[in-house]
Write a protein that holds these residues in place. Structure first.
Motif, PDB file in Angstrom:
ATOM      1  N   SER A   4       0.862  -1.182   0.000  1.00  0.00           N
ATOM      2  CA  SER A   4       0.000   0.000   0.000  1.00  0.00           C
ATOM      3  C   SER A   4       0.892   1.224   0.000  1.00  0.00           C
ATOM      4  O   SER A   4       2.120   1.133   0.112  1.00  0.00           O
ATOM      5  CB  SER A   4      -0.900   0.010   1.238  1.00  0.00           C
ATOM      6  N   GLY A   5       0.279   2.398  -0.073  1.00  0.00           N
ATOM      7  CA  GLY A   5       1.052   3.620   0.009  1.00  0.00           C
ATOM      8  C   GLY A   5       1.786   3.744   1.328  1.00  0.00           C
ATOM      9  O   GLY A   5       2.876   4.335   1.401  1.00  0.00           O
ATOM     10  N   ALA A   6       1.228   3.158   2.392  1.00  0.00           N
ATOM     11  CA  ALA A   6       1.865   3.235   3.708  1.00  0.00           C
ATOM     12  C   ALA A   6       3.155   2.437   3.763  1.00  0.00           C
ATOM     13  O   ALA A   6       3.978   2.644   4.659  1.00  0.00           O
ATOM     14  CB  ALA A   6       0.900   2.734   4.775  1.00  0.00           C
ATOM     15  N   ARG A  55      -5.421   4.347  -4.475  1.00  0.00           N
ATOM     16  CA  ARG A  55      -4.724   5.408  -5.201  1.00  0.00           C
ATOM     17  C   ARG A  55      -4.312   6.532  -4.262  1.00  0.00           C
ATOM     18  O   ARG A  55      -5.006   6.823  -3.281  1.00  0.00           O
ATOM     19  CB  ARG A  55      -5.641   5.952  -6.298  1.00  0.00           C
ATOM     20  N   ALA A  56      -3.195   7.164  -4.604  1.00  0.00           N
ATOM     21  CA  ALA A  56      -2.743   8.322  -3.836  1.00  0.00           C
ATOM     22  C   ALA A  56      -1.769   9.132  -4.674  1.00  0.00           C
ATOM     23  O   ALA A  56      -1.008   8.585  -5.476  1.00  0.00           O
ATOM     24  CB  ALA A  56      -2.071   7.888  -2.539  1.00  0.00           C
ATOM     25  N   ALA A  57      -1.793  10.449  -4.497  1.00  0.00           N
ATOM     26  CA  ALA A  57      -0.793  11.318  -5.106  1.00  0.00           C
ATOM     27  C   ALA A  57       0.441  11.340  -4.211  1.00  0.00           C
ATOM     28  O   ALA A  57       0.329  11.309  -2.984  1.00  0.00           O
ATOM     29  CB  ALA A  57      -1.342  12.731  -5.270  1.00  0.00           C
ATOM     30  N   ILE A  58       1.620  11.374  -4.837  1.00  0.00           N
ATOM     31  CA  ILE A  58       2.883  11.399  -4.099  1.00  0.00           C
ATOM     32  C   ILE A  58       3.694  12.602  -4.568  1.00  0.00           C
ATOM     33  O   ILE A  58       3.891  12.781  -5.776  1.00  0.00           O
ATOM     34  CB  ILE A  58       3.703  10.109  -4.310  1.00  0.00           C
ATOM     35  N   ARG A  59       4.163  13.410  -3.641  1.00  0.00           N
ATOM     36  CA  ARG A  59       5.040  14.529  -3.939  1.00  0.00           C
ATOM     37  C   ARG A  59       6.440  14.163  -3.460  1.00  0.00           C
ATOM     38  O   ARG A  59       6.626  13.818  -2.290  1.00  0.00           O
ATOM     39  CB  ARG A  59       4.569  15.799  -3.238  1.00  0.00           C
ATOM     40  N   VAL A  60       7.417  14.232  -4.363  1.00  0.00           N
ATOM     41  CA  VAL A  60       8.761  13.744  -4.080  1.00  0.00           C
ATOM     42  C   VAL A  60       9.764  14.887  -4.095  1.00  0.00           C
ATOM     43  O   VAL A  60       9.709  15.776  -4.958  1.00  0.00           O
ATOM     44  CB  VAL A  60       9.175  12.675  -5.126  1.00  0.00           C
ATOM     45  N   GLU A  61      10.688  14.862  -3.140  1.00  0.00           N
ATOM     46  CA  GLU A  61      11.807  15.803  -3.110  1.00  0.00           C
ATOM     47  C   GLU A  61      13.112  15.018  -3.251  1.00  0.00           C
ATOM     48  O   GLU A  61      13.292  13.964  -2.631  1.00  0.00           O
ATOM     49  CB  GLU A  61      11.827  16.579  -1.791  1.00  0.00           C
ATOM     50  N   GLU A  77      19.013  10.826  -5.078  1.00  0.00           N
ATOM     51  CA  GLU A  77      18.391  10.231  -3.898  1.00  0.00           C
ATOM     52  C   GLU A  77      17.103  10.981  -3.563  1.00  0.00           C
ATOM     53  O   GLU A  77      17.036  12.208  -3.685  1.00  0.00           O
ATOM     54  CB  GLU A  77      19.357  10.302  -2.714  1.00  0.00           C
ATOM     55  N   VAL A  78      16.070  10.251  -3.169  1.00  0.00           N
ATOM     56  CA  VAL A  78      14.848  10.864  -2.645  1.00  0.00           C
ATOM     57  C   VAL A  78      15.090  11.203  -1.180  1.00  0.00           C
ATOM     58  O   VAL A  78      15.438  10.330  -0.371  1.00  0.00           O
ATOM     59  CB  VAL A  78      13.652   9.910  -2.786  1.00  0.00           C
ATOM     60  N   VAL A  79      14.913  12.461  -0.826  1.00  0.00           N
ATOM     61  CA  VAL A  79      15.173  12.889   0.552  1.00  0.00           C
ATOM     62  C   VAL A  79      13.898  13.066   1.362  1.00  0.00           C
ATOM     63  O   VAL A  79      13.933  13.056   2.599  1.00  0.00           O
ATOM     64  CB  VAL A  79      15.995  14.201   0.564  1.00  0.00           C
ATOM     65  N   ALA A  80      12.762  13.214   0.688  1.00  0.00           N
ATOM     66  CA  ALA A  80      11.487  13.347   1.397  1.00  0.00           C
ATOM     67  C   ALA A  80      10.350  13.109   0.413  1.00  0.00           C
ATOM     68  O   ALA A  80      10.512  13.278  -0.796  1.00  0.00           O
ATOM     69  CB  ALA A  80      11.348  14.732   2.027  1.00  0.00           C
ATOM     70  N   PHE A  81       9.192  12.719   0.945  1.00  0.00           N
ATOM     71  CA  PHE A  81       7.997  12.580   0.105  1.00  0.00           C
ATOM     72  C   PHE A  81       6.766  12.688   0.997  1.00  0.00           C
ATOM     73  O   PHE A  81       6.831  12.512   2.216  1.00  0.00           O
ATOM     74  CB  PHE A  81       8.002  11.250  -0.651  1.00  0.00           C
ATOM     75  N   SER A  82       5.645  12.991   0.365  1.00  0.00           N
ATOM     76  CA  SER A  82       4.378  13.053   1.071  1.00  0.00           C
ATOM     77  C   SER A  82       3.293  12.476   0.186  1.00  0.00           C
ATOM     78  O   SER A  82       3.412  12.462  -1.043  1.00  0.00           O
ATOM     79  CB  SER A  82       4.027  14.501   1.443  1.00  0.00           C
ATOM     80  N   THR A  83       2.227  11.975   0.797  1.00  0.00           N
ATOM     81  CA  THR A  83       1.107  11.406   0.042  1.00  0.00           C
ATOM     82  C   THR A  83      -0.175  12.153   0.398  1.00  0.00           C
ATOM     83  O   THR A  83      -0.377  12.561   1.546  1.00  0.00           O
ATOM     84  CB  THR A  83       0.923   9.912   0.342  1.00  0.00           C
ATOM     85  N   THR A  84      -1.023  12.339  -0.611  1.00  0.00           N
ATOM     86  CA  THR A  84      -2.301  13.030  -0.420  1.00  0.00           C
ATOM     87  C   THR A  84      -3.356  12.412  -1.316  1.00  0.00           C
ATOM     88  O   THR A  84      -3.051  11.608  -2.206  1.00  0.00           O
ATOM     89  CB  THR A  84      -2.191  14.532  -0.768  1.00  0.00           C
ATOM     90  N   ASN A  85      -4.607  12.816  -1.091  1.00  0.00           N
ATOM     91  CA  ASN A  85      -5.731  12.474  -1.978  1.00  0.00           C
ATOM     92  C   ASN A  85      -5.898  10.978  -2.168  1.00  0.00           C
ATOM     93  O   ASN A  85      -6.101  10.488  -3.280  1.00  0.00           O
ATOM     94  CB  ASN A  85      -5.562  13.155  -3.340  1.00  0.00           C
ATOM     95  N   GLY A  86      -5.826  10.229  -1.078  1.00  0.00           N
ATOM     96  CA  GLY A  86      -6.014   8.792  -1.170  1.00  0.00           C
ATOM     97  C   GLY A  86      -7.462   8.429  -1.456  1.00  0.00           C
ATOM     98  O   GLY A  86      -8.392   9.092  -1.006  1.00  0.00           O
TER      99      GLY A  86
END
Length: 390
Positions: free
Chosen positions: A37-39, A74-80, A58-67
């Protein structure tokens, strides 16, 4: 019977995996892991799959929204990223689809759809020019039927708004969708790379092995009585014979190309610059072009619009198909194929509203009734059963 016994075995295996995942809550960390899952997604895993071709990224951070949850979770993922990843222009706005629940895995795995989007986004999408999300990663586990696809979040990157199925669609919009289909079909016209995909007969057989689709369609007709034309109401047996005949024609009697497979109007979006595109490629398969064309036109257009537009839409499709590399049939042959190939679209929505208690509720009744009205009216207008000889 053998397939049903196999599916019964899969119930036990997949159910065991789902139970263990709930207890242990495993995290994905390496490229070979398939998040449940997204978790279960970690920055380490995102680095493994998104930065695999960029040294030191390297991915240093990410967040998930709109599950949300339906046939998939489904979920949106924002990656840094670190500087190396940022400088390489690696994607930051992603959309993830996973098979998290037992019912999702059995529906997509048992229906031979578990690897559809993986195949499309990883292997096929890069070969064709059309309005559809870009794919960044996709994989599945054959034992647990866990799967994940990471794709472009077109809502963020292209200002996309998904089409409301119950709203009327403009002619320019349906024309754009038809051109997209023609480019898809022309690019993969009799292409050897699609041979290992399922075909419409395979897909129908897989659904029927786990769900009484014929029986559920009959129930669906009763539930949708208000929108079924009088000439078709009560003819569930004949309609099912038409479904089987149409699917067999699409499998065995037409040139094979890559099909979206489930291109109803609710699978489409419009970008901020007005371009129409297709999302949700889980049902991708190979078969006859008219399966997609009829499904899109007849699910998307209100009956009065479809009556006014469909001949010219077909001409537009055939012209674009030839430009994209396909061998366009004559208009008369294409018109016959179009008349024949809305049967699966009807069955898909009759089966959806006719669902049993063990089926997930994939669409609202309002959406089912809207699309059934459009599709069933097209079957009646085109005498699709007569065109199929049933």
């Amino acid at each position: 019977m053998n397939h049903k016994l196999w599916l019964l075995g899969r119930v036990a295996t997949v159910g065991g995996h789902v139970l263990r995942e709930k207890i242990t809550r495993p995290k994905a960390r390496s490229v070979g892991d398939v998040p449940a899952s997204g978790a279960a997604i970690t920055a380490q895993w995102l680095t493994a799959v998104l930065c695999r071709d960029v040294a030191d990224a390297e991915v240093v951070a990410f967040s998930t929204t709109n599950g949300s949850s339906g046939t998939s979770t489904r979920a949106a993922i924002r990656v840094e990223y670190n500087e190396a990843g940022t400088q390489a222009g690696l994607p930051t706005e992603l959309f993830a689809k996973t098979t998290t629940s037992f019912s999702q895995r059995m529906l997509l795995g048992g229906g031979k759809m578990i690897d559809g989007e993986t195949r499309f986004f990883m292997d096929l999408r890069p070969q064709v020019e059309l309005e559809a999300p870009l794919g960044y990663w996709g994989t599945f586990d054959s034992s647990s039927w866990r799967s994940i696809v990471l794709m472009e979040d077109v809502a963020a990157t292209r200002g996309a708004v998904f089409i409301e199925p119950n709203a009327p669609i403009a002619r320019t919009q349906i024309e754009d969708l038809v051109r997209n289909l023609a480019r898809l079909h022309g690019t993969f016209w009799e292409h050897p790379s699609i041979a290992t995909l399922k075909n419409p007969n395979d897909f129908l057989a897989a659904i029927r092995s786990s769900i009484d689709m014929k029986g559920r369609c009959a129930v669906g007709m009763e539930r949708a009585e208000a929108v079924i034309p009088e000439t078709l109401y009560g003819q569930s047996e004949r309609l099912w014979a038409g479904v089987e005949r149409a699917i067999d024609i699409a499998t065995n009697d037409m040139p094979q190309t890559l099909l979206h497979g489930d291109p109803h109007i609710g699978q489409t979006y419009v970008t901020s610059d007005g371009r129409m595109g297709f999302a949700d490629w889980q049902v991708v398969m190979h078969g006859g072009w008219a399966h997609d064309f009829a499904y899109t036109v007849n699910s998307g257009c209100e009956p009065e619009d479809r009556r006014a537009w469909d001949r010219e839409l077909l001409e537009l499709y055939l012209d674009e198909l030839a430009r994209a590399g396909g061998k366009a049939p004559s208009f008369d042959d294409a018109w016959l194929a179009y008349r024949q190939q809305s049967m699966f679209a009807y069955a898909a929505w009759a089966f959806t509203i006719g669902r049993a208690v063990y089926q997930p509720k994939m669409q609202t009744d309002e959406t089912c009734l809207t699309l059934l009205k459009r599709i069933a009216t097209a079957l009646d207008d085109h005498d699709s059963l007569g065109a199929l000889g049933v």
